[in-house]
Design an enzyme around this catalytic site. Structure first.
Site, short mmCIF file in Angstrom:
data_model
loop_
_atom_site.label_atom_id
_atom_site.label_comp_id
_atom_site.label_asym_id
_atom_site.label_seq_id
_atom_site.Cartn_x
_atom_site.Cartn_y
_atom_site.Cartn_z
CG ASP A 148 28.21 9.02 66.69
OD1 ASP A 148 27.29 8.31 67.14
OD2 ASP A 148 28.20 10.26 66.75
CG HIS A 149 34.00 8.08 64.87
ND1 HIS A 149 33.84 8.62 63.62
CD2 HIS A 149 34.00 9.13 65.73
CE1 HIS A 149 33.77 9.94 63.71
NE2 HIS A 149 33.85 10.26 64.98
CG HIS A 174 25.27 13.13 65.99
ND1 HIS A 174 26.22 14.08 65.67
CD2 HIS A 174 24.09 13.63 65.52
CE1 HIS A 174 25.64 15.10 65.05
NE2 HIS A 174 24.33 14.83 64.94
NE ARG A 202 26.38 14.44 60.50
CZ ARG A 202 27.06 15.54 60.82
NH1 ARG A 202 27.77 15.59 61.93
NH2 ARG A 202 27.02 16.60 60.04
CD GLU A 228 26.38 13.98 70.58
OE1 GLU A 228 27.11 14.31 71.52
OE2 GLU A 228 26.80 13.78 69.42
CB THR A 276 33.37 15.57 63.36
OG1 THR A 276 32.79 15.27 64.64
CG2 THR A 276 34.49 16.57 63.54
CG HIS A 304 34.19 17.97 69.28
ND1 HIS A 304 33.26 17.25 68.55
CD2 HIS A 304 35.08 18.44 68.39
CE1 HIS A 304 33.56 17.33 67.27
NE2 HIS A 304 34.66 18.03 67.14
N GLY A 305 36.91 15.96 70.86
CA GLY A 305 38.36 15.97 70.69
C GLY A 305 39.16 15.57 71.91
N GLY A 364 34.49 9.77 72.22
CA GLY A 364 34.21 8.74 71.23
C GLY A 364 35.39 8.37 70.37
#
Length: 241
Positions: A9-10, A43, A45, A70, A100, A191-192, A213
């Site tokens: 995603d990033h 993801h 969105r 996602e 996020t 996540h994280g 990610g």
């Protein structure tokens, strides 16, 4: 042995800062595969702030490993999933104002609703996962929805301000893994997580996949995508099954 799935995603976030053509998340996905990623996460969105529809379509069409899509549980996203046929659909909560994903999906009390939403996806042979907190009520509810996987939210662990808080959050996640496995669910964590804090789960058994990610993309800016992915894959290769 647990495996690494990489969220690109990033890479798209950086591209969208200039609304340009690069960096290309599709290329990043292929490089991650070559470096040892066993799957790629995107993801999509509702506000299309990073990943775009063409990214999803191109990655789905060209990936050699598995694509995890996602998405929020909306009619539009289900239609896209049924058209794209990803390996796994992971339902996540979304807020327009968040930077996020901030927490897990509320499943308890919504089992019938979510089961009905996922029914056409399951009928197509697409697996499903629910991104939830490591909360016993949510984990039990997830089993009743009929999903094969849960992804336990590790953000509170990653954001812990003290070692004691981190330890408490880790222990909560470990108990969540144990409960989910007892209920017959496959468990992913995400996540994280980064190159340092992930070692806290080195000796935790029962984890299928680590979804990572931001920390990989951050390192890739300095070292390159293949090296960043290979380093994380090598770490996870030493973890308990």
């Amino acid at each position: 042995m647990p495996v690494l799935v990489v969220n690109v995603d990033h890479v798209a976030t950086l591209r969208q800062q200039r609304m340009g053509k690069e960096p290309e998340p599709v290329t990043a996905a292929h490089l991650a595969e070559l470096a040892g990623a066993r799957g790629i996460i995107v993801h999509l969105r509702e506000d299309r702030r990073h990943i775009q529809d063409r990214d999803v379509e191109m990655i789905a069409a060209t990936l050699n490993t598995r694509m995890h899509l996602e998405m929020a549980g909306t009619p539009e996203m289900r239609e896209i999933a049924l058209r794209i046929n990803p390996h796994i659909v992971c339902l996540v909560p979304e807020k327009r104002e968040e930077l996020t994903t901030e927490g897990g999906l509320v499943v308890a009390g919504r089992e019938k609703e979510l089961a009905a939403y996922l029914a056409p996806i399951h009928a197509r042979g697409i697996r499903s996962s629910l991104f939830i907190e490591a909360d016993p009520a949510q984990i039990r509810a997830a089993r009743n929805v009929g999903s094969e996987y849960v992804e336990l939210h590790t953000g509170h662990f990653a954001d812990a301000a003290t070692q004691d808080e981190m330890r408490r959050e880790r222990d909560k996640i470990v108990r969540g893994v144990e409960l989910a496995r007892t209920l017959g669910l496959k468990v992913n964590l995400g996540h994280g997580l980064n190159y340092t804090n992930i070692y806290e789960f080195k000796n935790v058994s029962g984890i299928s996949e680590y979804s990572i990610g931001h920390s990989i993309v951050s390192r890739a800016v300095l070292t390159g995508m293949e090296k960043a992915v290979a380093q994380m894959a090598a770490i996870i290769a030493t973890f308990s099954e």
